[in-house]
Write an enzyme that holds these catalytic residues in place. Structure first.
Site, PDB file in Angstrom:
ATOM      1  CE  LYS A  80      -4.491  -7.378  -7.471  1.00 45.11           C
ATOM      2  NZ  LYS A  80      -4.627  -5.900  -7.383  1.00 45.11           N
ATOM      3  CB  SER A 155      -0.981  -5.084  -6.081  1.00 43.46           C
ATOM      4  OG  SER A 155      -2.342  -4.808  -6.368  1.00 43.46           O
ATOM      5  CB  SER A 179      -3.245  -2.383  -8.133  1.00 40.48           C
ATOM      6  OG  SER A 179      -2.319  -2.138  -7.116  1.00 40.48           O
TER       7      SER A 179
HETATM    8  N1  GLN Z   1       0.865   0.592  -5.218  1.00 40.76           N
HETATM    9  C1  GLN Z   1      -0.160   1.146  -4.391  1.00 40.76           C
HETATM   10  C2  GLN Z   1      -0.010   0.598  -2.994  1.00 40.76           C
HETATM   11  O1  GLN Z   1       0.902  -0.073  -2.754  1.00 40.76           O
HETATM   12  C3  GLN Z   1      -1.526   0.844  -4.972  1.00 40.76           C
HETATM   13  C4  GLN Z   1      -1.921  -0.570  -4.812  1.00 40.76           C
HETATM   14  C5  GLN Z   1      -3.277  -0.877  -5.373  1.00 40.76           C
HETATM   15  O2  GLN Z   1      -3.823  -0.149  -6.189  1.00 40.76           O
HETATM   16  N2  GLN Z   1      -3.850  -1.969  -4.891  1.00 40.76           N
HETATM   17  O3  GLN Z   1      -0.793   0.832  -2.134  1.00 40.76           O
END
Ligand code: GLN
Length: 491
Positions: A80, A155, A179
């Site tokens: 990532k 994400s 994410s």
């Molecule tokens: N979807 C969540 C957010 O937007 C979690 C994102 C993540 O785990 N990096 O904050």
């Protein structure tokens, strides 16, 4: 040689170890697959062809020299784009870091190299890891290999899509609110969030430092465990890294694969027992609960009354930390600089840079966080959210006095169509309804495919006590042994 891109990491490592395939052949096969399908998937922001082949050649040379190779040597991995890679572009999905080539490797990447894995490149993500669909990437969304008109989660949607598209057998994600697990769930792959502090944040571009947790993504539970073991463990360069060995997640995954869960007590969270989830998700989850019972697990219903406040607490704590962390992107030290014509003040250049460099969701989070931390509001918002965090931790602690692990659907809905939730941030935030509690608590969580709903994958989440990551691998591997793995239609 059969198509190595269809193989698990364990199988590939076996081929390389015996010499049945060279690491270079394995790497080239994956690079070819990326070239063939990534135009439709957009899992990668950067493919490091030269670096990957050089790393593969190195593994082959070490094998030829009779060196002992680790259990993942020669296995390709996609990383990532939130983790720094020395000399290799690292954008975090943002324009503000476009063109930045970090001068150092993150600890995770350093350990991946030490394990002899071959980094193929950097995967797409929502900007600064804020989002649940990769649609907030500044470089266009990734697409779900199960249906390229749908999102691959976020994400870390690029990492999950790369696995489901057979572009890589292993990937790295980071999980602040879900994410790793939510993209795993919607792509039919496995994603594990280790115990907070169990994997190093050194070189992980910070979003919310008290929550951010890098972790493994794979197509099987055992592969995820092997990757977890390779990247985990204490790192003196991360002040919140836990000075303890990684629990034996590989042995736990192997134990689970025997399909015997007798003596294991699992709690179905009453508040998340499918409530708030789509009917198809609830149905697949309930069927998986039956399967776990057949494997010998004892199922108990457990109420965690404060879990319903997890989402609002998260959306105060995470933005607050992000508003502070993202202050460093000022046009002076990294990446983009806008408006520096020699006549403008430093403040003006900073402001123009941030205006041009950050996308709308990132700006929303910075504003939310700045507001929640401002004097006069701090106690009412940030302070209150921290108290809720404590109550959620107490719910977990009480639950783990009665059960070994908690289970729930990973996410309330299957992969949704691109564009379906971008106009209403709250609808997007709901994707993490079930995953956020364990981030606030700090314990580990894993998503394992448990079935399909209308032909799209559904994930089951296993949440374990802090430092008991092995437990979730055992349960996940047992479920996998009963329901199998899930392969999307050919791209
Ligand atoms: N979807 C969540 C957010 O937007 C979690 C994102 C993540 O785990 N990096 O904050």
């Amino acid at each position: 040689m059969t198509d190595v891109t269809a193989m698990t990491a364990t199988q590939i490592a076996g081929l390389v170890a015996t010499g049945a395939a060279s690491a270079v052949e394995v790497t080239q096969a994956h690079l070819d697959r990326i070239a063939a399908v990534d135009g439709r998937v957009n899992a990668f922001l950067h493919v490091d062809t030269e670096g990957a082949l050089a790393a593969a050649r190195d593994v082959d040379a070490r094998r030829a020299a009779g060196e002992e190779l680790g259990p993942l040597a020669g296995v390709p991995v996609a990383v990532k784009d939130v983790l720094t890679t020395k000399g290799v572009p690292t954008t975090v999905g943002s324009k503000i870091l476009e063109g930045w080539r970090p001068p150092y490797d993150s600890t995770i990447v350093e350990r991946l190299r030490a394990a002899g894995t071959v980094m193929l490149g950097k995967t797409n993500m929502d900007e600064f890891a804020m989002g649940s669909s990769t649609e907030y990437s500044a470089y266009g969304p990734s697409r779900n290999p199960w249906d390229t008109d749908r999102i691959p989660g976020g994400s870390g949607g690029g990492s999950a899509a790369a696995l489901a598209a057979y572009e890589a057998p292993l990937a790295i994600g980071s999980d602040t609110g879900g994410s790793i697990r939510q993209p795993g769930a919607v792509t039919g792959t496995v994603g594990a969030k280790p115990t907070y502090g169990g994997t190093s944040r050194y070189g992980l571009v910070a979003f919310s430092s008290s929550l951010d947790t890098p972790g493994p993504c794979a197509r099987t539970v055992l592969d995820a465990a092997l990757l977890h073991a390779a990247i985990g463990g204490h790192d003196p360069r991360d002040s919140t890294s836990i000075p303890a060995p990684v629990p034996d997640v590989v042995a736990a995954a192997k134990l689970g694969a025997t399909g015997d869960l007798s003596g294991v007590r699992l709690g179905v969270v009453t508040e998340f027992g499918g409530e708030g989830a789509e009917p198809g998700v609830t149905a697949a989850f309930n069927e998986a609960v039956d399967t776990l019972t057949k494997l010998g697990a004892e199922i108990v219903e457990i109420s965690c009354p404060h879990f319903r406040y997890a989402l609002p607490a998260y959306y105060l704590i995470a933005p607050s930390e992000c508003s502070s962390n993202l202050a460093r992107f000022d046009g002076v030290r990294f990446g983009l600089r806008t408006g520096d014509d020699g006549n403008r003040s430093l403040e003006e250049v900073m402001s123009l840079t941030r205006e041009a460099g950050f996308g709308p969701e990132v700006k929303r989070r910075i504003m939310l966080g700045t507001y929640a931390l401002s004097s006069g509001y701090y106690d009412a918002y940030y302070g209150q959210a921290q108290k809720v965090r404590t109550l959620i931790t107490r719910d977990f602690t009480a639950a783990f006095e009665r059960v070994d692990a908690l289970i729930s659907p990973t996410t309330p809905f299957v992969a949704f169509p691109l564009g379906a939730r971008t106009s209403d941030p709250y609808q997007m935030y709901l994707a993490d309804l079930f995953t956020i509690p364990s981030n606030l608590y700090g314990g580990p969580g894993i998503s394992v495919p448990c079935g399909l709903s209308d032909g799209l994958p559904v994930g089951l989440q296993v949440m374990a006590p802090t430092l008991a990551d092995d437990r979730m691998y055992r349960v996940a591997a047992a479920l996998e042994s009963a329901v199998g793995t899930f392969t999307p239609p050919a791209l």
